[in-house]
Design a protein around this motif. Structure first.
Motif, PDB file in Angstrom:
ATOM      1  N   HIS A 444      13.694  12.777  68.364  1.00 46.04           N
ATOM      2  CA  HIS A 444      13.553  14.225  68.736  1.00 46.04           C
ATOM      3  C   HIS A 444      13.422  15.272  67.559  1.00 46.04           C
ATOM      4  CE1 HIS A 444      15.611  12.636  72.420  1.00 46.04           C
ATOM      5  NE2 HIS A 444      15.406  13.915  72.714  1.00 46.04           N
ATOM      6  N   PHE A 445      12.458  14.693  66.847  1.00 44.57           N
ATOM      7  CA  PHE A 445      11.948  15.561  65.586  1.00 44.57           C
ATOM      8  C   PHE A 445      11.150  16.665  66.093  1.00 44.57           C
ATOM      9  CE2 PHE A 445       8.919  17.068  62.682  1.00 44.57           C
ATOM     10  CZ  PHE A 445       9.637  17.205  61.278  1.00 44.57           C
ATOM     11  N   CYS A 446      11.483  18.146  65.795  1.00 45.98           N
ATOM     12  CA  CYS A 446      10.964  19.153  66.287  1.00 45.98           C
ATOM     13  C   CYS A 446       9.111  18.984  66.719  1.00 45.98           C
ATOM     14  CB  CYS A 446      10.948  20.393  65.081  1.00 45.98           C
ATOM     15  SG  CYS A 446      10.126  21.965  66.023  1.00 45.98           S
ATOM     16  N   LEU A 447       9.233  19.149  67.969  1.00 50.75           N
ATOM     17  CA  LEU A 447       7.845  19.116  68.743  1.00 50.75           C
ATOM     18  C   LEU A 447       6.781  19.764  68.112  1.00 50.75           C
ATOM     19  CD1 LEU A 447       5.998  17.614  71.103  1.00 50.75           C
ATOM     20  CD2 LEU A 447       6.780  19.264  72.512  1.00 50.75           C
ATOM     21  N   GLY A 448       7.224  21.201  68.065  1.00 55.90           N
ATOM     22  CA  GLY A 448       6.281  22.284  67.465  1.00 55.90           C
ATOM     23  C   GLY A 448       6.409  22.532  65.894  1.00 55.90           C
ATOM     24  N   PHE A 449       6.756  21.602  65.300  1.00 58.78           N
ATOM     25  CA  PHE A 449       6.825  21.752  63.740  1.00 58.78           C
ATOM     26  C   PHE A 449       5.308  22.213  63.084  1.00 58.78           C
ATOM     27  CE2 PHE A 449       5.701  19.784  59.561  1.00 58.78           C
ATOM     28  CZ  PHE A 449       6.577  20.357  58.941  1.00 58.78           C
ATOM     29  N   GLU A 450       4.362  21.664  63.533  1.00 56.21           N
ATOM     30  CA  GLU A 450       3.267  21.933  62.774  1.00 56.21           C
ATOM     31  C   GLU A 450       2.628  23.395  63.275  1.00 56.21           C
ATOM     32  OE1 GLU A 450       1.134  20.421  60.705  1.00 56.21           O
ATOM     33  OE2 GLU A 450       2.023  18.532  60.437  1.00 56.21           O
ATOM     34  N   PHE A 451       2.839  23.674  64.585  1.00 53.28           N
ATOM     35  CA  PHE A 451       2.704  25.036  65.105  1.00 53.28           C
ATOM     36  C   PHE A 451       3.380  25.990  64.467  1.00 53.28           C
ATOM     37  CE2 PHE A 451       2.902  28.601  67.904  1.00 53.28           C
ATOM     38  CZ  PHE A 451       1.349  28.749  68.367  1.00 53.28           C
ATOM     39  N   SER A 452       4.593  25.760  64.120  1.00 51.86           N
ATOM     40  CA  SER A 452       5.648  26.640  63.451  1.00 51.86           C
ATOM     41  C   SER A 452       5.227  26.953  62.209  1.00 51.86           C
ATOM     42  CB  SER A 452       6.986  26.290  63.768  1.00 51.86           C
ATOM     43  OG  SER A 452       7.889  26.941  63.146  1.00 51.86           O
ATOM     44  N   ARG A 453       4.889  25.968  61.384  1.00 49.35           N
ATOM     45  CA  ARG A 453       4.484  26.075  59.943  1.00 49.35           C
ATOM     46  C   ARG A 453       3.257  26.859  59.963  1.00 49.35           C
ATOM     47  NH1 ARG A 453       0.892  22.766  56.878  1.00 49.35           N
ATOM     48  NH2 ARG A 453       1.332  22.552  54.767  1.00 49.35           N
ATOM     49  N   MET A 454       2.329  26.563  60.761  1.00 47.22           N
ATOM     50  CA  MET A 454       1.051  27.227  60.599  1.00 47.22           C
ATOM     51  C   MET A 454       1.197  28.824  61.024  1.00 47.22           C
ATOM     52  SD  MET A 454      -2.519  26.894  62.955  1.00 47.22           S
ATOM     53  CE  MET A 454      -1.789  27.439  64.379  1.00 47.22           C
ATOM     54  N   SER A 455       1.883  29.206  61.867  1.00 44.54           N
ATOM     55  CA  SER A 455       2.108  30.498  62.629  1.00 44.54           C
ATOM     56  C   SER A 455       2.786  31.193  61.331  1.00 44.54           C
ATOM     57  CB  SER A 455       2.821  30.688  63.615  1.00 44.54           C
ATOM     58  OG  SER A 455       3.918  30.122  63.750  1.00 44.54           O
ATOM     59  N   MET A 456       3.896  30.590  60.726  1.00 44.56           N
ATOM     60  CA  MET A 456       4.555  31.138  59.683  1.00 44.56           C
ATOM     61  C   MET A 456       3.649  31.479  58.255  1.00 44.56           C
ATOM     62  SD  MET A 456       8.594  29.851  59.772  1.00 44.56           S
ATOM     63  CE  MET A 456       8.251  28.116  59.852  1.00 44.56           C
ATOM     64  N   LEU A 457       3.030  30.529  58.052  1.00 43.07           N
ATOM     65  CA  LEU A 457       1.988  30.740  56.893  1.00 43.07           C
ATOM     66  C   LEU A 457       0.960  31.692  56.967  1.00 43.07           C
ATOM     67  CD1 LEU A 457       1.812  26.978  55.578  1.00 43.07           C
ATOM     68  CD2 LEU A 457       3.037  28.774  54.379  1.00 43.07           C
ATOM     69  N   ILE A 458       0.613  31.907  58.231  1.00 45.95           N
ATOM     70  CA  ILE A 458      -0.670  32.853  58.448  1.00 45.95           C
ATOM     71  C   ILE A 458       0.054  34.150  58.313  1.00 45.95           C
ATOM     72  CG2 ILE A 458      -1.807  33.788  60.482  1.00 45.95           C
ATOM     73  CD1 ILE A 458      -2.588  31.012  61.024  1.00 45.95           C
ATOM     74  N   PHE A 459       1.233  34.500  58.841  1.00 47.18           N
ATOM     75  CA  PHE A 459       1.942  35.876  58.850  1.00 47.18           C
ATOM     76  C   PHE A 459       2.181  36.056  57.432  1.00 47.18           C
ATOM     77  CE2 PHE A 459       5.727  38.498  58.613  1.00 47.18           C
ATOM     78  CZ  PHE A 459       5.542  39.073  59.547  1.00 47.18           C
ATOM     79  N   ILE A 460       2.789  35.276  56.579  1.00 48.39           N
ATOM     80  CA  ILE A 460       2.973  35.613  55.044  1.00 48.39           C
ATOM     81  C   ILE A 460       1.720  35.814  54.473  1.00 48.39           C
ATOM     82  CG2 ILE A 460       3.712  34.533  52.990  1.00 48.39           C
ATOM     83  CD1 ILE A 460       5.775  35.446  54.590  1.00 48.39           C
ATOM     84  N   HIS A 461       0.571  34.975  54.910  1.00 47.62           N
ATOM     85  CA  HIS A 461      -0.691  35.240  54.275  1.00 47.62           C
ATOM     86  C   HIS A 461      -1.193  36.859  54.318  1.00 47.62           C
ATOM     87  CE1 HIS A 461      -4.832  34.748  52.980  1.00 47.62           C
ATOM     88  NE2 HIS A 461      -5.188  35.324  54.001  1.00 47.62           N
ATOM     89  N   HIS A 462      -1.148  37.395  55.780  1.00 44.69           N
ATOM     90  CA  HIS A 462      -1.548  38.722  55.951  1.00 44.69           C
ATOM     91  C   HIS A 462      -0.414  39.755  55.440  1.00 44.69           C
ATOM     92  CE1 HIS A 462      -5.131  37.559  58.263  1.00 44.69           C
ATOM     93  NE2 HIS A 462      -4.510  36.776  59.090  1.00 44.69           N
ATOM     94  N   LEU A 463       0.745  39.406  55.449  1.00 44.84           N
ATOM     95  CA  LEU A 463       1.834  40.153  54.962  1.00 44.84           C
ATOM     96  C   LEU A 463       1.431  40.627  53.537  1.00 44.84           C
ATOM     97  CD1 LEU A 463       4.310  41.932  55.092  1.00 44.84           C
ATOM     98  CD2 LEU A 463       5.550  39.767  54.671  1.00 44.84           C
ATOM     99  N   VAL A 464       1.437  39.571  52.553  1.00 46.10           N
ATOM    100  CA  VAL A 464       1.408  39.785  50.998  1.00 46.10           C
ATOM    101  C   VAL A 464      -0.040  40.265  50.837  1.00 46.10           C
ATOM    102  CG1 VAL A 464       2.877  37.915  50.592  1.00 46.10           C
ATOM    103  CG2 VAL A 464       0.484  37.328  50.536  1.00 46.10           C
ATOM    104  N   GLN A 465      -0.835  40.182  51.364  1.00 52.76           N
ATOM    105  CA  GLN A 465      -2.134  40.531  51.367  1.00 52.76           C
ATOM    106  C   GLN A 465      -2.543  42.038  51.278  1.00 52.76           C
ATOM    107  OE1 GLN A 465      -5.373  39.409  49.924  1.00 52.76           O
ATOM    108  NE2 GLN A 465      -3.711  38.111  49.140  1.00 52.76           N
ATOM    109  N   ASN A 466      -1.577  42.644  52.232  1.00 55.98           N
ATOM    110  CA  ASN A 466      -1.760  44.121  52.874  1.00 55.98           C
ATOM    111  C   ASN A 466      -0.471  44.960  52.502  1.00 55.98           C
ATOM    112  OD1 ASN A 466      -4.489  44.088  54.575  1.00 55.98           O
ATOM    113  ND2 ASN A 466      -3.290  42.148  54.991  1.00 55.98           N
ATOM    114  N   TYR A 467       0.653  44.239  52.161  1.00 57.39           N
ATOM    115  CA  TYR A 467       1.921  45.136  52.098  1.00 57.39           C
ATOM    116  C   TYR A 467       2.935  44.749  50.773  1.00 57.39           C
ATOM    117  CZ  TYR A 467       0.970  47.123  56.567  1.00 57.39           C
ATOM    118  OH  TYR A 467       0.389  47.719  57.686  1.00 57.39           O
TER     119      TYR A 467
END
Length: 505
Positions: A444-467
């Motif tokens: 029962h390891f998290c089914l959406g682990f890879e998707f969650s990881r990707m979406s969080m990293l993309i958010f941080i990428h745009h955040l630190v580049q702009n704010y």
């Protein structure tokens, strides 16, 4: 003479009946003695139950455990108290169920490696009703494998390369619509909107608007239902949670009817043909069966939930810790600037993200991992024993629950030096197996682990580049709340400043 014979016959019949009764009584007596003797020797040779106590009948430690779950440190402190009294393996009772807490890495390993043989996935009935009895995480055994394989096609590594452009596009639009020009923001609210819009788009091809808002506003009361007493009566938390679930399912019903009509008329827009809803309606499972509506709704509900709360709370707490640690912000900024500089030197579009870019965000992922160590969205779940077990010198009866939990190991100095300190550098090396479990483990390891990881990293990428940002309450160090996921009291209220060198807008 006849009378005498009849009388004598009656005597013989009575004697025969008494004889049969006597034999029957003796037989039952012998069987009872054998059973009692076997039980005696079995009990005499049986190992003791794990230490601890069940408290009051049915209630047990339910109330104190639910209260502990309301704060981010509550479960850890409750567990620590139990460990000090009884040791790392102890028993307690929660909403009527006898439970053994397996708080050490060895216990976690035992549960995960024996899932499907000596134990199966289990949710208390009130939580199973709330989550959905046909949801992938409430399934066990072969049924779970079948459902997971069917859903995994949306979340494996190959799928990520298909999803990354949509996630990146949503991230850019989110910052443009909701951050630009703002001086103060409640980070958790903003990230909830970001995460939910991404999963709604992936699952339902749904964009931000009134319908998404209607679905989203029901998720907080629904998710709180697992952290309160299961009293289905007006005014109680659980009653409100069930009502919220019903409202969400009604909205999903409407979307399913509309999509089925489009499918029947062969007028499904190309953009909608690849979402999860369309696949669940048109692609049969491995046995060739099309899914029932209840199955589709239960799993869509879970996917939307995972996009609404778990990633959102993690990102908000990550923003909190970055603001509290300027050296962490500096290192993250350098890492993402290197990615942008590499794109510029290669003549690539700076607004396009690739899986190679995600792989390059190693330090940023370490920061998120450290946040998850301190504040995992999920602290543990249950497995039900399907046979009597012997573990660590104790007897665990069939039908009891096993509770794996990450709070004891995440804060254990044996595995994480200075465990109360936020230190992303510790992720330069891997921790010992089964000590770090923010995404669960085993089948029962998290089914959406890879998707969650990707979406969080993309958010941080745009955040630190702009704010750049700072905490409005810069001195805040707790207490941290769970309702039901970790957050600060002000939901991470921040002051934001758009960077002059911003390249996105």
């Amino acid at each position: 003479m006849a009378t005498s014979w009849n009388g004598l016959s009656s005597v013989f019949n009575l004697a025969e009946e008494n004889y049969v009764t006597l034999i029957t009584a003796l037989a039952f007596t012998v069987l009872w003695l054998l059973r009692s003797g076997l039980s005696y020797f079995r009990c005499r040779n049986r190992l003791p139950l794990p230490p601890g106590n069940f408290g009051f009948p049915f209630i047990g430690q339910t109330v104190e455990h639910l209260l502990a779950m309301r704060t981010a440190d509550g479960v850890r402190q409750w567990m620590q108290n139990q460990v000090e009294k009884h040791g790392p393996l102890f028993r307690y009772r929660f909403v009527g169920y006898p439970i053994v807490m397996m708080s050490q890495p060895e216990g976690n390993k035992f549960i995960f490696q024996n899932e499907g043989t000596s134990n199966h996935m289990f949710w208390p009935s009130h939580m199973s009703t709330l989550i959905g009895p046909q949801c992938v995480i409430t399934q066990g055994g072969e049924r779970h494998k079948l459902v997971r394989r069917h859903l995994n096609r949306f979340f494996d590594r190959n799928a990520m390369s298909r999803h990354i452009h949509g996630v990146n596009r949503n991230a850019i639009r989110h910052f443009t619509n909701h951050w630009q020009g703002k001086e103060q923001l409640v980070a958790l609210d903003m990230i909830n909107l970001y995460s939910f819009s991404i999963i709604c788009n992936l699952a339902l091809s749904l964009e931000e608007g009134p319908l998404m808002d209607k679905i989203m506003e029901q998720f907080h009361p629904w998710s709180q239902g697992g952290y309160c007493l299961p009293i289905n009566f007006p005014g109680f938390c659980y009653y409100k949670a069930l009502k919220a679930r019903g409202l969400i399912c009604n909205l999903l019903d409407g979307l399913m009817k509309q999509r089925r009509r489009q499918i029947a008329e062969d007028h499904v827009p190309e953009a909608l043909q690849k979402d999860i809803l369309n696949r669940l309606l048109t692609v049969p499972d491995e046995e060739g069966n099309f899914h029932q509506d209840s199955f589709i709704k239960d799993n869509l509900l879970f996917l939307l939930f995972s996009g609404y709360d778990t990633s959102s709370s993690t990102l908000a707490m990550t923003i909190f810790y970055i603001a509290k640690n300027p050296h962490v912000y500096k290192q993250i900024l350098q890492e993402h600037q290197l990615i942008v500089d590499g794109k510029r030197s290669n003549g690539e579009d700076e607004n396009v993200m690739t899986m190679e870019d995600i792989s390059a965000m190693k330090y940023t992922w370490g920061v998120i991992q450290e946040t998850l160590r301190l504040h995992p969205a999920v602290t543990g779940t249950y497995r039900k024993t399907v046979t009597d077990l012997e573990y660590e010198g104790y007897h665990i009866p069939k039908g009891w629950l096993l509770n794996w939990n990450n709070q004891h190991s995440h804060y254990n100095p044996k595995y994480f030096k200075d465990p109360l300190k936020f230190d992303p550098s510790r992720w330069e090396t891997r921790p010992p197996p089964f000590t770090y479990l923010p995404f669960g483990g085993g089948a029962h390891f998290c089914l959406g682990f890879e998707f969650s990881r990707m979406s969080m990293l993309i958010f941080i990428h745009h955040l630190v580049q702009n704010y750049s940002w700072s905490l409005v309450n810069s001195s805040y160090n707790g207490p941290f709340i769970r309702d039901p996921f970790p957050r600060t009291q002000d939901k991470v209220l921040i002051s934001v400043k758009q960077l002059i060198s911003s390249w996105m807008f």
